[in-house]
Design an enzyme around this catalytic site. Structure first.
Site, PDB file in Angstrom:
ATOM      1  N   ASP A   1       0.794   3.886   2.667  1.00  0.00           N
ATOM      2  CA  ASP A   1      -0.415   4.077   4.484  1.00  0.00           C
ATOM      3  C   ASP A   1      -0.898   5.138   3.678  1.00  0.00           C
ATOM      4  OD1 ASP A   1       0.973   3.694   5.944  1.00  0.00           O
ATOM      5  OD2 ASP A   1       1.953   6.123   6.598  1.00  0.00           O
TER       6      ASP A   1
ATOM      7  N   ASP B   1       1.230  -1.013   0.106  1.00  0.00           N
ATOM      8  CA  ASP B   1       0.127  -0.034  -0.162  1.00  0.00           C
ATOM      9  C   ASP B   1       0.866   1.273  -0.063  1.00  0.00           C
ATOM     10  OD1 ASP B   1       0.871   0.828   2.643  1.00  0.00           O
ATOM     11  OD2 ASP B   1       0.252  -1.265   2.950  1.00  0.00           O
TER      12      ASP B   1
END
Length: 307
Positions: free
Chosen positions: A223, A221
């Site tokens: 974040d 991802d």
């Protein structure tokens, strides 16, 4: 329950520490499963020994076989001490991470060369305390020789556009909550490349135990600094499924190389021998050493106090 032997006397110099996305070593022939108890307690999981190219490889699940240990609860001292006592000197560790930089995409891998510690002192982070003082250098927290092996194996990964980044800084946060948006932007401004909750104190303890250690970070991802999507458990698990396949390919390729005869000095960490032990014997004077603390250190380094 495993029916494998619970004792093992053969040489084991290489270990893989699995995290989220790499919970076991698939495709390897298991030959034993040991359950050591160290002076720091039991490790997070039984240590499974497998055979690969005629060499023995240990596997330990950092968060437990059922992922029951939160990042701040992982028994890092016991994990590293158990591996060291078993004979392990070379550790490849896998960890899911959030990306802090645009060029590190979800599903990319990173071989970090630096770390920023944002844990909060909750975790036990040293073997040398309670009456025995020791200091080790940590300027370069990972093993560049081991990192070079990992980077040479990047071609084993599959997927359109998947990249293994050869350097970067991993920010280790306390967790178990994810970052605030302000924190995520702060870590980016510091030059952070990826963020996780697991690499410390694991890497510090590996250095104290004179192990060759390298973490391999698997991005899931961005974040929460990016417009892509804020990090959440569902997003992490979605990309970990894909990352897990490449992690297994990569670990297989790395183990193929590490089990070659020409890598014997690296897998025995000969370049780290004496790195911690030398200072231990000179920092705390004999009259000030606590016998219980000395006995713990002896578990890591048999005979360390004899000379």
């Amino acid at each position: 329950m495993s029916s494998l032997p619970t004792t093992f006397d053969g040489p084991v110099h290489i270990a893989v520490i699995g995290g989220t996305g790499l919970a076991q070593l698939d495709g390897f022939q298991p030959i034993a499963e040991v359950n050591p108890v160290t002076p720091w307690g039991a490790p997070a999981s039984p240590i499974r020994i497998a055979s690969h190219n005629g060499a023995n490889v240990a596997f330990l699940a950092r968060h437990g076989i059922h992922h029951q240990f939160a990042p701040h609860e992982v028994p890092n001292q016991a994990n590293i001490a158990a591996l060291r006592h078993l004979g392990v000197r070379c550790v490849i560790a896998f960890s899911a991470v959030g990306s802090l930089q645009e060029e590190i995409k979800p599903m990319d891998f990173v071989v970090p060369d630096q770390v920023i510690d944002r844990t909060k002192g909750i975790r036990s982070f040293t073997f040398f305390e309670g009456g025995v003082v020791g200091h080790v250098g940590f300027a370069d927290p990972f093993d560049d020789k081991l990192a070079a092996v990992v980077k040479r194996c990047a071609k084993s990964m599959e997927g359109d556009g998947v990249v293994l980044h050869g350097k970067g800084t991993v920010v280790v946060m306390e967790g178990p909550q994810f970052s605030t948006r302000a924190e995520s932007h702060l870590y980016r401004s510091w030059g952070g490349s990826v963020i996780n909750m697991s690499t410390l104190p694991e890497a510090k303890l590996a250095r104290e135990a004179e192990l060759s250690y390298q973490v391999i970070a698997m991005a899931t991802d961005y974040d929460c600094w990016h417009s892509f999507e804020d990090v959440n458990v569902e997003l992490v698990m979605k990309y970990m499924h894909a990352n897990g396949k490449n992690a297994r390919r990569l670990v297989g390729a790395v183990l193929d190389e590490l089990t070659q005869n020409e890598q014997s000095d690296l897998v025995q960490a000969k370049h780290w021998i004496g790195y911690a032990q030398g200072g231990l014997k000179f920092m705390t004077k004999p009259d000030g050493r606590d016998p219980a603390a000395m006995k713990k250190v002896e578990y890591l380094f048999p005979g360390v106090w004899e000379s």
